[in-house]
Design a protein around this motif. Structure first.
Motif, mmCIF file in Angstrom:
data_model
loop_
_atom_site.group_PDB
_atom_site.id
_atom_site.type_symbol
_atom_site.label_atom_id
_atom_site.label_comp_id
_atom_site.label_asym_id
_atom_site.label_seq_id
_atom_site.Cartn_x
_atom_site.Cartn_y
_atom_site.Cartn_z
ATOM 1 N N PRO A 114 -8.886 -15.435 9.979
ATOM 2 C CA PRO A 114 -8.364 -15.285 11.608
ATOM 3 C C PRO A 114 -8.779 -14.503 12.200
ATOM 4 O O PRO A 114 -10.086 -14.706 12.891
ATOM 5 N N CYS A 115 -7.947 -13.543 12.718
ATOM 6 C CA CYS A 115 -8.410 -12.306 13.516
ATOM 7 C C CYS A 115 -8.792 -11.078 12.833
ATOM 8 O O CYS A 115 -7.862 -10.266 13.094
ATOM 9 N N ASP A 117 -11.137 -9.225 13.072
ATOM 10 C CA ASP A 117 -11.802 -8.136 13.789
ATOM 11 C C ASP A 117 -10.725 -7.539 14.727
ATOM 12 O O ASP A 117 -10.799 -8.130 15.703
ATOM 13 N N ALA A 118 -10.096 -6.579 14.404
ATOM 14 C CA ALA A 118 -9.239 -5.864 14.959
ATOM 15 C C ALA A 118 -10.082 -4.781 15.927
ATOM 16 O O ALA A 118 -11.378 -4.461 15.339
ATOM 17 N N SER A 119 -9.750 -4.696 17.346
ATOM 18 C CA SER A 119 -10.677 -3.940 18.261
ATOM 19 C C SER A 119 -10.935 -2.605 17.620
ATOM 20 O O SER A 119 -11.736 -2.032 17.147
ATOM 21 N N ASP A 120 -9.729 -1.781 17.831
ATOM 22 C CA ASP A 120 -9.691 -0.233 17.445
ATOM 23 C C ASP A 120 -8.986 -0.276 16.137
ATOM 24 O O ASP A 120 -7.500 -0.164 16.457
ATOM 25 N N THR A 121 -9.265 0.306 15.079
ATOM 26 C CA THR A 121 -8.619 0.325 14.085
ATOM 27 C C THR A 121 -8.145 1.788 13.468
ATOM 28 O O THR A 121 -7.547 2.152 12.468
ATOM 29 N N ILE A 126 -10.259 -1.762 7.058
ATOM 30 C CA ILE A 126 -9.537 -2.715 6.878
ATOM 31 C C ILE A 126 -10.189 -3.789 5.934
ATOM 32 O O ILE A 126 -11.601 -4.157 5.865
ATOM 33 N N ALA A 129 -6.529 -9.107 6.494
ATOM 34 C CA ALA A 129 -5.366 -9.601 7.667
ATOM 35 C C ALA A 129 -4.428 -10.609 7.166
ATOM 36 O O ALA A 129 -4.968 -11.751 6.928
ATOM 37 N N THR B 132 -0.540 -8.321 10.326
ATOM 38 C CA THR B 132 -0.875 -7.146 9.776
ATOM 39 C C THR B 132 -2.245 -6.818 9.138
ATOM 40 O O THR B 132 -2.644 -7.669 8.290
ATOM 41 N N TRP B 134 -4.280 -4.834 6.694
ATOM 42 C CA TRP B 134 -4.406 -3.838 5.325
ATOM 43 C C TRP B 134 -5.483 -3.284 4.943
ATOM 44 O O TRP B 134 -6.570 -3.904 5.070
#
Lengths: 156, 156
Positions: A114-115, A117-121, A126, A129, B132, B134
């Motif tokens: 899904p998403c 791709d987090a912007s700033d981790t 990662i 998700a 979340t 991980w």
DNA sequence: CCAGCAATCTTGACTCGTTCAAGAAAAGCG
DNA sequence: CGCTTTTCTTGAACGAGTCAAGATTGCTGG
């Protein structure tokens, strides 16, 4: 109620994960297959229907190694105890009922991953998700409509 | 370390939520502000630095009502105890370190409300989607690289 | 400014999911 | 068919969180 995964399949799964094939482990796998999203206690009860002598500790151990090996997936929504399911490998998610804790599988609409791709981790690496949908299950929705007056409802 | 939310702001927040303004509550709000993602125990310790007489039960109660009122947000990644943060209202998510449990805020890349559109929710009425991420935090990534040999690593 | 009510806090016991530890049992190898 | 190692049984323990009863305190109206 019944399922098509055979006993031999479970045996293969275990051997493929370098795990010994034992009666408790097979019983746990069968229990989880029959009761998707069951918590440890329910698994224990289900297991003892066919293997009365299995200890609760064994169930904890087995669920632990199966989860580590990726044969079962452990989920633990906030405020709930650990639950397990056989369905692994496909990145699906869960809908959790706020009032009764019921869990249902949900395929992500966006497709696979899904998403993720987090912007700033913040430097985190990662690898997964996980999406949890919170809401009200059909049964509880009906109850709510009926006894509309109930005050303390929302969270807790 | 310090923050710009004034004492008066917290008082307003409480009154706005129809909650009485008490020393324990103000202390808890300050503690959560100073320690984002702190668990209950840490909040208790922080609270007692300024209000030594506050009971652990009071902290549980306060965190409970603040969470219900939406003044703080409670998060609880699998395998972790409950944690709290002041940042509410903006649908942001969390990255959780598998090895040390560290939590970091992550703004969703997709924008507001990530993949809140689940395909088939089995009749559930969804009101929130929680994501979340991980992975491994910067600190633990470094450790891992150094002691590459460590066998039992993955989970747990 | 004070009385009174209800919300809130203190104290202390307790629940329950989960884990720890030590020895007995049994899986799988040669 | 023994041997070694993993796995299971038994039983105690841990810890986050909850329950309950009574003491305090915040707030409202007089």
């Amino acid at each position: 109620m019944d399922d098509h995964t055979t006993e031999a399949d479970f045996e293969h799964l275990l051997r493929g994960a370098d795990l010994r094939v034992t009666r408790p482990r097979l019983a746990v796998l069968r229990a989880v297959r029959r009761h998707p999203h069951a918590d440890t206690g329910s698994v224990l009860v289900a297991v003892r229907l066919e293997e009365p002598a299995v200890s609760h500790q064994a169930v904890y151990d087995v669920l632990g190694v199966l989860a580590e090996s990726g044969l079962v997936r452990r989920i633990q929504p906030a405020g709930s105890v650990a639950r397990y399911e056989l369905r692994v490998g496909d990145n699906h998610h869960h809908a959790v009922c706020r009032s009764c804790g019921e869990v249902a599988d949900v395929d992500c609409a966006v497709g696979v991953r899904p998403c993720l791709d987090a912007s700033d981790t913040h430097g985190f690496v990662i690898d997964e998700a996980e999406v949890t949908y919170w809401g009200t299950c059909p049964a509880c929705s009906t109850d709510r409509t009926r006894s509309q007056s109930s005050t303390t409802e929302g969270t807790r």
